[in-house]
Design an enzyme around this catalytic site. Structure first.
Site, PDB file in Angstrom:
ATOM      1  CB  THR A 148      -0.949   0.007   1.225  1.00  0.00           C
ATOM      2  OG1 THR A 148      -0.188  -0.129   2.421  1.00  0.00           O
ATOM      3  CG2 THR A 148      -1.968  -1.112   1.132  1.00  0.00           C
ATOM      4  CE  LYS A 174       0.676  -3.282   2.825  1.00  0.00           C
ATOM      5  NZ  LYS A 174       0.783  -2.553   4.099  1.00  0.00           N
ATOM      6  CB  THR A 185       4.495  -8.140  10.452  1.00  0.00           C
ATOM      7  OG1 THR A 185       4.598  -6.774  10.045  1.00  0.00           O
ATOM      8  CG2 THR A 185       4.668  -8.996   9.211  1.00  0.00           C
ATOM      9  CD  GLU A 269       2.408   4.849   6.529  1.00  0.00           C
ATOM     10  OE1 GLU A 269       1.521   4.438   5.774  1.00  0.00           O
ATOM     11  OE2 GLU A 269       2.180   5.346   7.634  1.00  0.00           O
ATOM     12  CG  ASN A 397       0.139   8.044   8.288  1.00  0.00           C
ATOM     13  OD1 ASN A 397      -0.546   7.163   7.790  1.00  0.00           O
ATOM     14  ND2 ASN A 397       1.423   7.893   8.577  1.00  0.00           N
TER      15      ASN A 397
END
Lengths: 402, 402
Positions: A148, A174, A185, A269, A397
């Site tokens: 993603t 991922k 995870t 991220e 985010n």
């Protein structure tokens, strides 16, 4: 070890298609398909808010047999009421009909935004092409279909020799955000052609405990976390759970899980660097885990490291607030570069006599380093894998859904 | 209630000077000085790594008597070895010598960077001017001297009438970052001229539990957290710990603590909005605290709210990972604006039938709102005060020391 893209695991085929689950024009539905029923073990999220695909897959994994895994990204199919379970059943039933497999041998995972209904019809309509498209060399495409906000697919494989026979273990993961797994995870698939006749679940659990369960990006635990180990047996090499073969296989499994864990932390991220927090000299492993995890999750430590600032006072603050009764005058802290250069930072709770801010800044300017915290009260240790905290994380985010 | 700057609490004087502790040209040493010995109660950080000033002040507060509080900002005097304790003793001893007070009646707090030696000589040399400068109307200047990354001083007062007599309660706080107090908050001084003959400590604890102990900016717990309640008795009004007078005083004390808590959350590092997370329908208050605190500390919730994005899936994720066994199908979530407009967001674990994304966005675009999470399993509730998470927070904390 190999990072090459064209990985083949005897017994398996992999497919990937652009189904338009959330966005158009990107691979978002993937398939793992085995020639025969496989041995399987899984560990899943302990979040009390859980995806229907996890609920169903967990139940089916308990049978110990799986032959296919269907995965979509872009939608987590979570918190959508009863229709969530129905959609998982519908998708896997359709796959069973086309392939002739037993539906109980088909697992499913969904990852992406929470709270929006799954466009199950898009996934079902993509199945014929997905199956047609599945091929032994398709793992690289599959690994693209499951990501993603990850900036790159995560793929790893290893070949082990057992006498004249070879065993391949390959895995893909991922990660990115909402990552502090509790028993698992985000999504990890480990595939092998070994014939695991021993306790496959305990081998997986042993590998996961010190790797995926020792990983945190942001302290947030996903509702979809899943790790699957699927063994086709096509190599003819038996792994019984005891003896030299089994030890060799377990060691390789541990290595693969650790490599993927580091890849996920590196690609957190907004992350610009990956680092390990090692708590040692603890009374118990659980105590060491609390300390290392608290430091790894501290926004003040993560932002200081983002700037390459050796602000060790923040490390001490986090150590002291982990909920462990400590003598602050026994705490030592050191920094270690990727190449193994280690410098003393804190000695007996205060700045080390040999501390050099220049040397510390040099280590923290790297993209891979280790912080070692010795509590001076026992022999237990725990390593937590994490990454820095950047303005880019906030940007990703604060914009993810809108 | 009053937010006016010229607050006087009979019996007290306040001083502030520019001592150059860390930066030149800003007020950084403050003094609270009473005409007579006062009743005192304090709550302090539970961080296991603790400032020497907290260690010494905690011991002296146990005597129940205080007459002066010396505070410096810019340096936390923490993790500096044995010299940390010596520096606190030296500073307070010097103040005792100049004023003629007993050193055991002098408290000290230090806030700022951890791990750097305190420039005690600068503080000691500033004492003569600090004392000369102390005056009844000096609380506003004192409140400026104790802040660090706060964007504004935090000051609040209230006057209560007891028959023909008046009691004043005034308080000042510093907050900003490293704020998730455990038994206290960063630095809070509550001053009154009431004559508290009852259990002053339990009155303070009662007020702190639902206010400062229900506050989180970033989940990081400071090594210096201190709340002091100091009563001069100059009003002649006795607060005995029981009866109408005591209830009235306790209610005012609670209000003041809540107001300051909201001020600290509003002025959190990089914050653009303050919000409350209310967990209700829990089996116990401790359970409600876990849930509300987990949501308040979730980086994914805080970044979504920063963008005004009603990403309720992240709230559900956080609720589910708080370590409480829950039935996700019983969870309701609503948003409430400052003016009291409430909309249903999640009903029985999935999106509410009456949910409107537009209305939700409108509420979250405010700078003050409430998220209500009903667990549907009991009657206990807990409110946690927090703020959003911005790229500015990362900027402040990636640059604070360098």
């Amino acid at each position: 070890m190999s990072k090459k893209k064209n990985i083949v695991v005897p017994g398996f085929k992999f497919g990937a298609v652009k189904a338009g689950v959330k966005y158009k024009g990107r691979l978002d539905v993937g398939l793992i398909l085995s020639d025969k029923p496989c041995q399987v073990a899984g560990v899943f999220t302990k979040n009390q808010v859980v995806a229907p695909s996890v609920v169903i897959s967990k139940k089916r994994v308990n049978n110990g047999i799986a032959q296919a895994v269907l995965v979509n990204s872009g939608n987590a199919n979570t918190c959508v009421g009863k229709r969530g379970l129905d959609d998982v059943k519908e998708c896997t039933k359709s796959l069973a009909q086309i392939t002739g497999l037993s539906v109980t041998n088909i697992l499913m995972n969904s990852t992406g935004v929470i709270g929006e209904p799954l466009p199950a019809n898009k996934i079902i309509l993509s199945l014929p092409f997905l199956i047609q498209n599945a091929r032994p060399g398709g793992l690289a495409d599959f690994s693209k279909a499951i990501i993603t906000t990850d900036t790159r697919p995560k793929l790893f494989s290893r070949t082990l020799e057992f006498g004249k026979k070879k065993v391949t273990i390959a895995a893909t993961a991922k990660g990115a955000g909402m990552i502090m797994p509790n028993m698992a995870t985000m999504l990890v698939y480990i595939l092998t052609d070994a014939d695991i006749t021993g306790p496959i679940k305990s081998m997986l659990t042993a590998a996961v405990d010190d790797t995926f369960n020792a990983l945190t990006i942001d302290g947030d635990t996903s509702t979809s976390d899943t790790v699957l180990l699927i063994a086709s047996g096509a190599s003819g090499v038996k792994i019984s759970g005891k003896g030299a073969n089994s030890n060799k296989f377990q060691a390789a499994l541990n290595d693969i899980c650790r490599e993927l864990t580091e890849m996920i932390a590196t690609d957190g991220e907004g992350a610009t660097k990956m680092f390990k927090i090692v708590a040692e000299g603890a009374k118990t492993k659980a105590e060491a885990d609390k300390i290392a995890r608290r430091v790894a999750n501290s926004p003040l430590v993560k932002t200081a490291f983002h700037a390459g600032d050796p602000n060790w006072g923040r490390i001490m603050m986090a150590v002291g607030s982990a909920g462990v009764n400590l003598d602050q005058n026994k705490i030592d802290v050191s920094f270690e570069s990727k190449k193994g250069k280690e410098i003393s930072v804190v000695k007996n709770g205060a700045i080390s006599a040999t501390y050099s801010e220049n040397q510390a800044e040099k280590i923290l300017s790297g993209t891979d380093f280790t912080v070692r915290i010795n509590l001076g009260r026992g022999k237990a240790a725990r390593t937590i894998y994490t990454c820095d905290f950047s303005a880019e994380y906030v940007k990703i985010n604060a914009e993810y859904r809108t």
